[in-house]
Design an enzyme around this catalytic site. Structure first.
Site, PDB file in Angstrom:
ATOM      1  N   HIS A 128      -1.498  -5.211   2.875  1.00  0.00           N
ATOM      2  CA  HIS A 128      -1.310  -5.097   1.430  1.00  0.00           C
ATOM      3  C   HIS A 128      -1.871  -3.761   0.939  1.00  0.00           C
ATOM      4  CE1 HIS A 128      -1.557  -6.003  -2.867  1.00  0.00           C
ATOM      5  NE2 HIS A 128      -0.748  -7.008  -2.651  1.00  0.00           N
ATOM      6  N   GLU A 130      -3.367  -2.900  -1.783  1.00  0.00           N
ATOM      7  CA  GLU A 130      -4.712  -2.988  -2.359  1.00  0.00           C
ATOM      8  C   GLU A 130      -5.769  -3.014  -1.263  1.00  0.00           C
ATOM      9  OE1 GLU A 130      -7.738  -6.142  -4.336  1.00  0.00           O
ATOM     10  OE2 GLU A 130      -5.654  -6.379  -4.944  1.00  0.00           O
TER      11      GLU A 130
END
Length: 284
Positions: A128, A130
C-alpha cells in the site's frame, strides 16, 4: 427494502482536504498562466473520482521523472516515501503536499520514536502506498506484517528496542490483539497510536449495523484498503456482504430473500455513489 445507512459513510477529513486542494489548484490554473496539474499516483483510491478529475485535465503521473518545470504536482493523500518526495521537489515542478494530516502525523511519530535506531514493527499492507511512505520515516530496521500470524513468524530479539505502529486505516481490534501479544514478549515495546479515529468510528458502526440487518452493502473502490476492511468486518459478523464500486454492480436477485440492508462506504467514496446505492436498495 428497509435500509440502515451508516452516518459515518463517505469522505473522511483527509480525503476532503486532498480533493479541495486539487479543486483549488484547478481554479488557480484558470486564473494564472496555463500549466499542467498532476498528482503523483492516484490522489485517493476511488476510480469514479479519478475519472472525474482526469476529464478535467488532471494528469496522474507514476514518478518524479515524469515531472518538470511548469508542472504543479500534488502529493497524494496517502503520502510519499521520503526519497521519492525529495526527487519530486528536485524535479523543478511546484509541489503541494496533500498528504492526509493523520498520515503525516503517523510519519512524524515513527521518525521520532525510531530516531535512536529502534526497530519498527508496522501493521499494514506491504504494497500500500501509505505503508511504503511510513516505512521510509523509520530510522532503523523496519518490518511489515499483515496479521498476528505473520508477526508470530518474524524473529524478534527481546533485548532490543521495538516500536509498534499501524497503517492509519487498519482494524483497531486486530491491532489491540497484536499489541497484547507483543507486550508479553518485548518488555520495552513502544506503541504508537496511529490508527485514525475516523477509521475506528466507521469500523465500529459497520459492526453495529451488521448485527441488525440480513445483508450488507459496502460502496467504495476495490483499491481502497479501508473499504475492503469494512467489507471484511461486516462479513465476519456473519452477514452476507457485497463490496461494490457503484450500485450498477448490484443484482436484485441476490436480495430476493432479504428484508433489511445495511449500507456503508469507504472514506474515499463520494456521497453521490452512496445515495445511488441507498435509492437502489430502497426501491427493491
Amino acid at each position: 427494502m428497509d435500509v440502515l445507512r451508516a452516518k459515518t459513510a463517505g469522505f473522511c477529513m483527509g480525503v476532503s482536504l486532498a480533493l479541495q486542494n486539487l479543486e483549488n489548484a484547478l481554479t488557480r490554473q484558470g486564473e494564472d498562466a496555463p500549466r499542467r496539474i498532476c498528482t503523483l499516483g492516484p490522489i485517493i483510491h476511488n476510480p469514479q473520482v479519478l475519472e472525474h478529475f482526469a476529464g478535467r485535465g488532471v494528469a496522474c503521473v507514476a514518478g518524479a521523472d515524469e515531472l518538470g518545470p511548469g508542472d504543479h504536482v500534488l502529493i497524494r493523500a496517502h503520502g510519499l516515501p521520503r526519497e521519492e518526495e525529495a526527487r519530486v521537489r528536485a524535479s523543478g515542478a511546484s509541489v503541494e503536499d496533500a498528504t492526509c494530516p493523520r498520515v503525516k502525523g503517523a510519519q512524524l511519530a515513527i521518525a521520532r520514536a525510531t530516531r535512536d535506531g529502534a526497530q519498527l514493527l508496522l501493521f499494514g499492507e506491504a504494497e500500500h502506498p501509505e505503508v511504503r511512505g511510513l516505512l521510509s520515516y523509520a530510522a532503523g530496521e523496519a518490518r511489515v506484517f499483515g496479521s498476528l500470524d505473520e508477526l508470530m513468524a518474524l524473529p524478534l530479539a527481546a533485548g532490543e528496542p521495538h516500536v509498534l505502529a499501524s497503517q492509519t486505516t487498519q482494524d483497531r481490534d486486530a491491532f489491540a490483539a497484536i499489541e497484547a501479544w507483543l507486550h508479553a514478549r518485548l518488555p520495552g515495546l513502544t506503541v504508537l497510536n496511529t490508527i485514525c479515529g475516523a477509521t475506528r468510528e466507521r469500523q465500529e458502526e459497520a459492526r453495529e449495523i451488521a448485527g441488525q440487518v440480513d445483508v450488507m452493502v459496502v460502496v467504495g473502490g476495490r483499491e481502497s484498503g479501508n473499504t475492503r476492511r469494512l467489507a471484511a468486518l461486516a462479513a465476519q459478523a456473519g452477514v452476507e456482504t457485497f463490496h461494490v464500486e457503484h450500485a450498477g454492480e448490484l443484482s436484485a436477485k441476490r436480495f430476493a430473500t432479504k428484508s433489511r440492508a445495511g449500507l456503508t462506504a469507504g472514506a474515499s467514496t463520494p456521497k453521490s455513489l452512496i445515495d445511488a446505492a441507498e435509492e437502489w436498495l430502497a426501491s427493491l
